[in-house]
Design a protein around this motif. Sequence first.
Motif, short mmCIF file in Angstrom:
data_model
loop_
_atom_site.label_atom_id
_atom_site.label_comp_id
_atom_site.label_asym_id
_atom_site.label_seq_id
_atom_site.Cartn_x
_atom_site.Cartn_y
_atom_site.Cartn_z
N GLN A 111 0.78 -1.25 0.14
CA GLN A 111 0.02 -0.11 0.00
C GLN A 111 0.80 1.25 0.05
OE1 GLN A 111 -2.64 -0.38 3.34
NE2 GLN A 111 -3.48 -1.98 2.57
N GLY A 112 2.09 1.31 0.54
CA GLY A 112 2.94 2.30 0.80
C GLY A 112 3.46 2.93 -0.64
N LYS A 113 4.00 1.90 -1.21
CA LYS A 113 4.81 2.27 -2.80
C LYS A 113 6.12 3.03 -2.47
CE LYS A 113 1.59 0.13 -5.05
NZ LYS A 113 2.04 -0.80 -5.76
N ARG A 114 6.08 3.78 -1.40
CA ARG A 114 7.42 4.41 -1.14
C ARG A 114 8.05 4.23 0.30
NH1 ARG A 114 5.10 8.15 -4.83
NH2 ARG A 114 6.46 8.86 -6.34
N CYS A 115 9.21 4.24 0.57
CA CYS A 115 9.78 4.07 1.86
C CYS A 115 9.51 5.22 2.68
CB CYS A 115 11.26 3.89 1.75
SG CYS A 115 11.90 2.37 0.61
N CYS A 116 9.18 4.88 3.91
CA CYS A 116 9.02 5.91 5.15
C CYS A 116 9.28 5.27 6.42
CB CYS A 116 7.85 6.55 4.87
SG CYS A 116 7.50 7.93 6.03
N PRO A 117 10.58 5.50 7.12
CA PRO A 117 11.54 6.42 6.31
C PRO A 117 12.38 5.41 5.35
CG PRO A 117 12.15 5.33 8.65
CD PRO A 117 10.75 4.79 8.37
N VAL A 118 13.53 6.19 4.72
CA VAL A 118 14.33 5.54 3.79
C VAL A 118 15.46 4.90 4.42
CG1 VAL A 118 15.56 5.84 1.72
CG2 VAL A 118 13.46 7.06 2.02
N LEU A 120 19.49 2.94 4.16
CA LEU A 120 20.40 2.44 3.37
C LEU A 120 21.05 1.06 4.30
CD1 LEU A 120 22.43 5.41 2.40
CD2 LEU A 120 20.45 4.36 1.25
N GLY A 121 21.55 0.11 3.56
CA GLY A 121 21.98 -0.88 4.39
C GLY A 121 23.15 -1.76 3.87
N GLY A 122 23.81 -2.61 4.55
CA GLY A 122 24.89 -3.28 4.07
C GLY A 122 24.26 -4.71 3.19
N SER A 123 24.84 -5.44 2.73
CA SER A 123 24.52 -6.50 1.99
C SER A 123 23.94 -7.48 2.65
CB SER A 123 25.75 -7.30 1.32
OG SER A 123 26.73 -7.89 2.23
N ASN A 124 23.82 -7.48 3.87
CA ASN A 124 23.03 -8.55 4.65
C ASN A 124 21.43 -7.98 5.02
OD1 ASN A 124 24.89 -10.07 4.95
ND2 ASN A 124 26.11 -9.07 6.68
N THR A 125 21.45 -6.71 4.68
CA THR A 125 20.15 -6.02 4.80
C THR A 125 19.28 -6.33 3.49
OG1 THR A 125 20.95 -4.35 6.15
CG2 THR A 125 18.96 -3.84 5.21
N PRO A 126 18.03 -6.88 3.60
CA PRO A 126 17.25 -7.00 2.44
C PRO A 126 16.76 -5.84 1.74
CG PRO A 126 16.15 -7.55 4.50
CD PRO A 126 17.41 -7.36 4.91
N TYR A 127 16.47 -6.01 0.38
CA TYR A 127 15.94 -4.81 -0.35
C TYR A 127 14.23 -4.86 0.10
CZ TYR A 127 20.10 -3.94 -2.65
OH TYR A 127 21.52 -4.03 -3.26
N GLY A 128 13.70 -3.48 -0.13
CA GLY A 128 12.26 -3.50 -0.14
C GLY A 128 11.92 -2.15 0.56
N ILE A 129 10.55 -2.09 0.62
CA ILE A 129 9.93 -0.89 0.98
C ILE A 129 10.13 -0.72 2.53
CG2 ILE A 129 7.95 0.46 1.41
CD1 ILE A 129 6.78 -0.82 -0.96
N GLY A 130 10.91 0.49 2.92
CA GLY A 130 11.34 0.37 4.31
C GLY A 130 9.97 1.08 5.05
N THR A 131 9.79 0.67 6.28
CA THR A 131 8.95 1.02 7.26
C THR A 131 9.57 1.29 8.60
OG1 THR A 131 7.98 -0.68 7.72
CG2 THR A 131 7.12 0.47 5.68
N ASN A 132 8.81 1.68 9.62
CA ASN A 132 9.18 1.38 11.02
C ASN A 132 9.00 -0.06 11.48
OD1 ASN A 132 9.55 4.35 11.29
ND2 ASN A 132 7.33 4.78 11.74
N PHE A 133 8.27 -0.80 10.71
CA PHE A 133 8.08 -2.16 11.17
C PHE A 133 9.12 -2.99 10.36
CE2 PHE A 133 4.10 -0.11 12.13
CZ PHE A 133 4.03 -0.37 13.51
N GLN A 135 12.46 -2.70 8.42
CA GLN A 135 13.65 -1.94 8.18
C GLN A 135 14.25 -2.59 6.86
OE1 GLN A 135 15.29 -1.95 12.01
NE2 GLN A 135 14.28 -0.14 12.66
N ARG A 136 14.08 -2.17 5.67
CA ARG A 136 14.51 -2.70 4.75
C ARG A 136 15.22 -1.57 3.82
NH1 ARG A 136 11.99 -7.67 3.11
NH2 ARG A 136 10.45 -8.35 4.49
N ALA A 137 16.25 -1.96 3.10
CA ALA A 137 16.95 -1.02 2.33
C ALA A 137 16.46 -0.61 0.82
CB ALA A 137 18.47 -1.63 1.95
N CYS A 138 16.13 0.51 0.66
CA CYS A 138 15.55 1.00 -0.61
C CYS A 138 16.32 0.60 -1.63
CB CYS A 138 15.13 2.38 -0.30
SG CYS A 138 14.42 3.01 -1.68
N ASN A 139 15.68 0.16 -2.73
CA ASN A 139 16.33 -0.21 -4.08
C ASN A 139 15.75 0.57 -5.31
OD1 ASN A 139 14.17 -1.57 -4.01
ND2 ASN A 139 14.91 -3.35 -5.20
#
Length: 220
Positions: A111-118, A120-133, A135-139
């Motif tokens: 539903q969000g479509k955009r990260c909030c908050p945005v 960044l992360g190391g290679s161990n951090t999965p990509y996806g839409i970042g939220t407070n719940f 915590q994914r790295a924006c790609n």
Amino acid sequence: MADDLDALLDEVENKFCRLSRRDCTERAHAHGNKKQRFREEEEEAEAKAAAAEERARFSKVLTKGASEEEDIDDIIKDIIDENSCAKNLGKQTSKPSSPPSENNITSIQVQGKRCCPVYLGGSNTPYGIGTNFSQRACNQLRCTSCDFRVSHYNDYQWDKSCDYLFFRNNMPEFSKLKTKMLVKKGSRAYACQCTWRSIEELTDLTTDRQLRWVCSKHTE
């Protein structure tokens, strides 16, 4: 004979006058009694009227008092009901929600479509839409300064010799960029045409004021 006539007239006159005086006295008494009775009846009527008026006024006061008491009771009841409703509503709104499940996180991301908050992360951090719940790295990062899409490379970091001209001339060709990349497990190298970063841990983008990167939009 004249003396007898005078005596008779005197006797008649005395009797008549005596009768007249007595009649006048009786009439006066009768009139006085009648007037007294009339006055008493009038006073009695006035007293009854006053009593009736007092009873009516007292009854009106009692009725008004009862009505006011009923109104006060209704007002108090309404206030109690409103406070009870507000308290229940406050409990519902202030009740802490339970942590969302993985399915809920996925729903929020879609539903969000955009990260909030945005993030960044190391290679161990999965990509996806970042939220407070979640915590994914924006790609889906884009730079608002150079208007380039931000590239990212897992298990690499930038060499310290990198500069603005290097990225200006070589973005986004990986074969050219690789010349100044260092292999480092767990690190992720980010770069647009004007800025670059090496990230190892989850980082909120807002903590780096020099970056002009934003989440453009997630399609999935």
